[in-house]
Design a protein around this motif. Structure first.
Motif, PDB file in Angstrom:
ATOM      1  N   MET A  29     142.403   6.016  -2.205  1.00 47.27           N
ATOM      2  CA  MET A  29     143.075   6.496  -3.393  1.00 47.27           C
ATOM      3  C   MET A  29     144.461   7.005  -3.009  1.00 47.27           C
ATOM      4  O   MET A  29     144.628   7.733  -2.045  1.00 47.27           O
ATOM      5  CB  MET A  29     142.254   7.615  -4.032  1.00 47.27           C
ATOM      6  CG  MET A  29     142.991   8.335  -5.130  1.00 47.27           C
ATOM      7  SD  MET A  29     142.073   9.667  -5.857  1.00 47.27           S
ATOM      8  CE  MET A  29     141.135   8.748  -7.022  1.00 47.27           C
ATOM      9  N   SER A  30     145.444   6.630  -3.779  1.00 46.04           N
ATOM     10  CA  SER A  30     146.815   7.020  -3.520  1.00 46.04           C
ATOM     11  C   SER A  30     147.058   8.451  -4.000  1.00 46.04           C
ATOM     12  O   SER A  30     146.890   8.760  -5.172  1.00 46.04           O
ATOM     13  CB  SER A  30     147.758   6.057  -4.232  1.00 46.04           C
ATOM     14  OG  SER A  30     149.072   6.485  -4.111  1.00 46.04           O
ATOM     15  N   VAL A  31     147.445   9.311  -3.079  1.00 43.76           N
ATOM     16  CA  VAL A  31     147.750  10.697  -3.412  1.00 43.76           C
ATOM     17  C   VAL A  31     149.210  10.841  -3.796  1.00 43.76           C
ATOM     18  O   VAL A  31     149.556  11.505  -4.764  1.00 43.76           O
ATOM     19  CB  VAL A  31     147.431  11.623  -2.218  1.00 43.76           C
ATOM     20  CG1 VAL A  31     147.840  13.042  -2.506  1.00 43.76           C
ATOM     21  CG2 VAL A  31     145.984  11.550  -1.865  1.00 43.76           C
ATOM     22  N   LEU A  32     150.063  10.182  -3.025  1.00 45.56           N
ATOM     23  CA  LEU A  32     151.506  10.287  -3.222  1.00 45.56           C
ATOM     24  C   LEU A  32     152.119   8.905  -3.121  1.00 45.56           C
ATOM     25  O   LEU A  32     151.789   8.138  -2.208  1.00 45.56           O
ATOM     26  CB  LEU A  32     152.113  11.211  -2.161  1.00 45.56           C
ATOM     27  CG  LEU A  32     153.630  11.343  -2.129  1.00 45.56           C
ATOM     28  CD1 LEU A  32     154.134  12.051  -3.388  1.00 45.56           C
ATOM     29  CD2 LEU A  32     154.087  12.092  -0.887  1.00 45.56           C
ATOM     30  N   SER A  33     152.993   8.587  -4.047  1.00 46.79           N
ATOM     31  CA  SER A  33     153.748   7.336  -3.955  1.00 46.79           C
ATOM     32  C   SER A  33     155.151   7.588  -4.487  1.00 46.79           C
ATOM     33  O   SER A  33     155.334   8.334  -5.453  1.00 46.79           O
ATOM     34  CB  SER A  33     153.056   6.211  -4.726  1.00 46.79           C
ATOM     35  OG  SER A  33     152.977   6.522  -6.080  1.00 46.79           O
ATOM     36  N   PHE A  34     156.121   6.978  -3.801  1.00 45.52           N
ATOM     37  CA  PHE A  34     157.502   7.110  -4.245  1.00 45.52           C
ATOM     38  C   PHE A  34     158.300   5.902  -3.795  1.00 45.52           C
ATOM     39  O   PHE A  34     157.906   5.170  -2.898  1.00 45.52           O
ATOM     40  CB  PHE A  34     158.139   8.414  -3.749  1.00 45.52           C
ATOM     41  CG  PHE A  34     158.121   8.628  -2.267  1.00 45.52           C
ATOM     42  CD1 PHE A  34     159.099   8.105  -1.448  1.00 45.52           C
ATOM     43  CD2 PHE A  34     157.119   9.388  -1.685  1.00 45.52           C
ATOM     44  CE1 PHE A  34     159.086   8.328  -0.079  1.00 45.52           C
ATOM     45  CE2 PHE A  34     157.095   9.620  -0.326  1.00 45.52           C
ATOM     46  CZ  PHE A  34     158.084   9.084   0.484  1.00 45.52           C
ATOM     47  N   SER A  35     159.425   5.691  -4.472  1.00 44.83           N
ATOM     48  CA  SER A  35     160.334   4.589  -4.149  1.00 44.83           C
ATOM     49  C   SER A  35     161.704   5.157  -3.842  1.00 44.83           C
ATOM     50  O   SER A  35     162.152   6.113  -4.488  1.00 44.83           O
ATOM     51  CB  SER A  35     160.435   3.611  -5.318  1.00 44.83           C
ATOM     52  OG  SER A  35     159.197   3.007  -5.570  1.00 44.83           O
ATOM     53  N   LEU A  36     162.363   4.533  -2.863  1.00 49.43           N
ATOM     54  CA  LEU A  36     163.681   4.976  -2.424  1.00 49.43           C
ATOM     55  C   LEU A  36     164.702   3.861  -2.585  1.00 49.43           C
ATOM     56  O   LEU A  36     164.389   2.691  -2.338  1.00 49.43           O
ATOM     57  CB  LEU A  36     163.641   5.369  -0.944  1.00 49.43           C
ATOM     58  CG  LEU A  36     162.731   6.517  -0.545  1.00 49.43           C
ATOM     59  CD1 LEU A  36     162.523   6.530   0.960  1.00 49.43           C
ATOM     60  CD2 LEU A  36     163.317   7.824  -1.000  1.00 49.43           C
ATOM     61  N   SER A  37     165.916   4.220  -2.948  1.00 51.34           N
ATOM     62  CA  SER A  37     167.025   3.274  -2.957  1.00 51.34           C
ATOM     63  C   SER A  37     167.477   3.057  -1.510  1.00 51.34           C
ATOM     64  O   SER A  37     167.094   3.824  -0.618  1.00 51.34           O
ATOM     65  CB  SER A  37     168.178   3.842  -3.789  1.00 51.34           C
ATOM     66  OG  SER A  37     168.733   4.967  -3.145  1.00 51.34           O
ATOM     67  N   PRO A  38     168.298   2.048  -1.242  1.00 48.42           N
ATOM     68  CA  PRO A  38     168.801   1.857   0.129  1.00 48.42           C
ATOM     69  C   PRO A  38     169.558   3.082   0.652  1.00 48.42           C
ATOM     70  O   PRO A  38     169.424   3.454   1.817  1.00 48.42           O
ATOM     71  CB  PRO A  38     169.730   0.652   0.007  1.00 48.42           C
ATOM     72  CG  PRO A  38     169.238  -0.090  -1.186  1.00 48.42           C
ATOM     73  CD  PRO A  38     168.712   0.958  -2.127  1.00 48.42           C
ATOM     74  N   GLU A  39     170.321   3.725  -0.221  1.00 53.00           N
ATOM     75  CA  GLU A  39     171.081   4.907   0.196  1.00 53.00           C
ATOM     76  C   GLU A  39     170.140   6.074   0.525  1.00 53.00           C
ATOM     77  O   GLU A  39     170.344   6.792   1.502  1.00 53.00           O
ATOM     78  CB  GLU A  39     172.065   5.325  -0.902  1.00 53.00           C
ATOM     79  CG  GLU A  39     173.151   4.317  -1.181  1.00 53.00           C
ATOM     80  CD  GLU A  39     172.708   3.154  -2.074  1.00 53.00           C
ATOM     81  OE1 GLU A  39     171.649   3.260  -2.750  1.00 53.00           O
ATOM     82  OE2 GLU A  39     173.401   2.132  -2.076  1.00 53.00           O
ATOM     83  N   ALA A  40     169.116   6.246  -0.296  1.00 58.03           N
ATOM     84  CA  ALA A  40     168.152   7.327  -0.057  1.00 58.03           C
ATOM     85  C   ALA A  40     167.343   7.059   1.210  1.00 58.03           C
ATOM     86  O   ALA A  40     167.009   7.992   1.945  1.00 58.03           O
ATOM     87  CB  ALA A  40     167.224   7.482  -1.258  1.00 58.03           C
ATOM     88  N   THR A  41     167.044   5.800   1.491  1.00 53.42           N
ATOM     89  CA  THR A  41     166.330   5.439   2.713  1.00 53.42           C
ATOM     90  C   THR A  41     167.163   5.817   3.932  1.00 53.42           C
ATOM     91  O   THR A  41     166.642   6.371   4.909  1.00 53.42           O
ATOM     92  CB  THR A  41     166.004   3.930   2.733  1.00 53.42           C
ATOM     93  OG1 THR A  41     165.265   3.604   1.555  1.00 53.42           O
ATOM     94  CG2 THR A  41     165.197   3.553   3.950  1.00 53.42           C
ATOM     95  N   ALA A  42     168.461   5.550   3.891  1.00 48.58           N
ATOM     96  CA  ALA A  42     169.354   5.907   4.998  1.00 48.58           C
ATOM     97  C   ALA A  42     169.421   7.427   5.170  1.00 48.58           C
ATOM     98  O   ALA A  42     169.400   7.932   6.294  1.00 48.58           O
ATOM     99  CB  ALA A  42     170.745   5.333   4.757  1.00 48.58           C
ATOM    100  N   LYS A  43     169.468   8.166   4.069  1.00 47.45           N
ATOM    101  CA  LYS A  43     169.521   9.632   4.159  1.00 47.45           C
ATOM    102  C   LYS A  43     168.221  10.204   4.723  1.00 47.45           C
ATOM    103  O   LYS A  43     168.239  11.152   5.503  1.00 47.45           O
ATOM    104  CB  LYS A  43     169.814  10.236   2.789  1.00 47.45           C
ATOM    105  CG  LYS A  43     171.237  10.007   2.368  1.00 47.45           C
ATOM    106  CD  LYS A  43     171.532  10.659   1.056  1.00 47.45           C
ATOM    107  CE  LYS A  43     172.816  10.120   0.546  1.00 47.45           C
ATOM    108  NZ  LYS A  43     173.839  10.877   0.200  1.00 47.45           N
ATOM    109  N   LEU A  44     167.096   9.619   4.322  1.00 45.76           N
ATOM    110  CA  LEU A  44     165.810  10.061   4.854  1.00 45.76           C
ATOM    111  C   LEU A  44     165.750   9.828   6.360  1.00 45.76           C
ATOM    112  O   LEU A  44     165.298  10.685   7.114  1.00 45.76           O
ATOM    113  CB  LEU A  44     164.665   9.339   4.153  1.00 45.76           C
ATOM    114  CG  LEU A  44     163.258   9.696   4.626  1.00 45.76           C
ATOM    115  CD1 LEU A  44     162.960  11.169   4.384  1.00 45.76           C
ATOM    116  CD2 LEU A  44     162.230   8.827   3.932  1.00 45.76           C
TER     117      LEU A  44
END
Length: 139
Positions: free
Chosen positions: A1-16
Motif C-alpha cells: 500500500m502506498s503511504v506517500l507519493s509525489f511528483s517532481l519537476s526537473p528543477e525540483a529534482t535537481a534541488k532535491l
C-alpha cells in the motif's frame, strides 16, 4: 500500500539532489518525515552535535503530493522513515543536472513509498519519465 507519493519537476529534482549532497556532510543517513502539508528531510551527525533539515511545501515544491492518512498509525499525522543518503543520491545523480534538451533529460520524477504492516522495511520506488516516453524505474 502506498503511504506517500509525489511528483517532481526537473528543477525540483535537481534541488532535491542538491539538498541530499548538503545533508551528506552531516551524516550518512537521512530521515524523511511526511505530513499533509510538507515533506521534511533531516540528517544528524554521529556525535549528535549538529543537524541539518530541509522542508518542502506540498503545494509549492511538488507537482502533486499525496500522503495517505488511512495508512498512518491511529492518531498519527505523519509518516517517518530513514534511508541511506548515498542510495538516494545515486538515484537522482545522473538525471538531476541534465538539460531539458538532451534525450536522457527527465520530464517528471514520480516517487512512491510503500509500507506494509507485516514487514519492517518500506519500499521506495522512483520512476523517471524521460523524453520520447522512456521510463526509468528504480526499486
Amino acid at each position: 500500500m502506498s503511504v506517500l507519493s509525489f511528483s517532481l519537476s526537473p528543477e525540483a529534482t535537481a534541488k532535491l539532489y542538491e539538498c541530499l549532497i548538503c545533508l551528506a556532510k552531516f551524516g550518512e543517513s537521512v530521515a524523511l518525515e511526511a505530513r499533509k502539508d510538507k515533506l521534511t528531510i533531516t540528517s544528524l551527525n554521529l556525535a549528535r552535535t549538529a543537524y541539518a533539515s530541509f522542508s518542502f511545501d506540498a503545494e509549492i515544491f511538488f507537482i502533486n503530493y499525496d500522503l495517505d492518512s488511512s495508512s498512518l498509525p491511529k492518531g498519527g499525522d505523519r509518516f517517518t522513515c530513514q534511508l541511506y543518503n548515498r542510495a538516494l543520491q545515486s538515484v537522482f545523480k545522473g538525471r538531476a543536472g541534465e538539460g531539458r534538451g538532451r534525450d536522457g533529460a527527465i520530464d517528471r520524477c514520480d516517487v512512491t513509498i510503500q509500507d506494509q504492516a507485516d514487514k519492517t522495511a518500506c519500499r521506495l520506488i522512483v520512476k523517471m519519465l524521460c523524453k520520447h516516453g522512456w521510463l526509468i524505474r528504480l526499486d
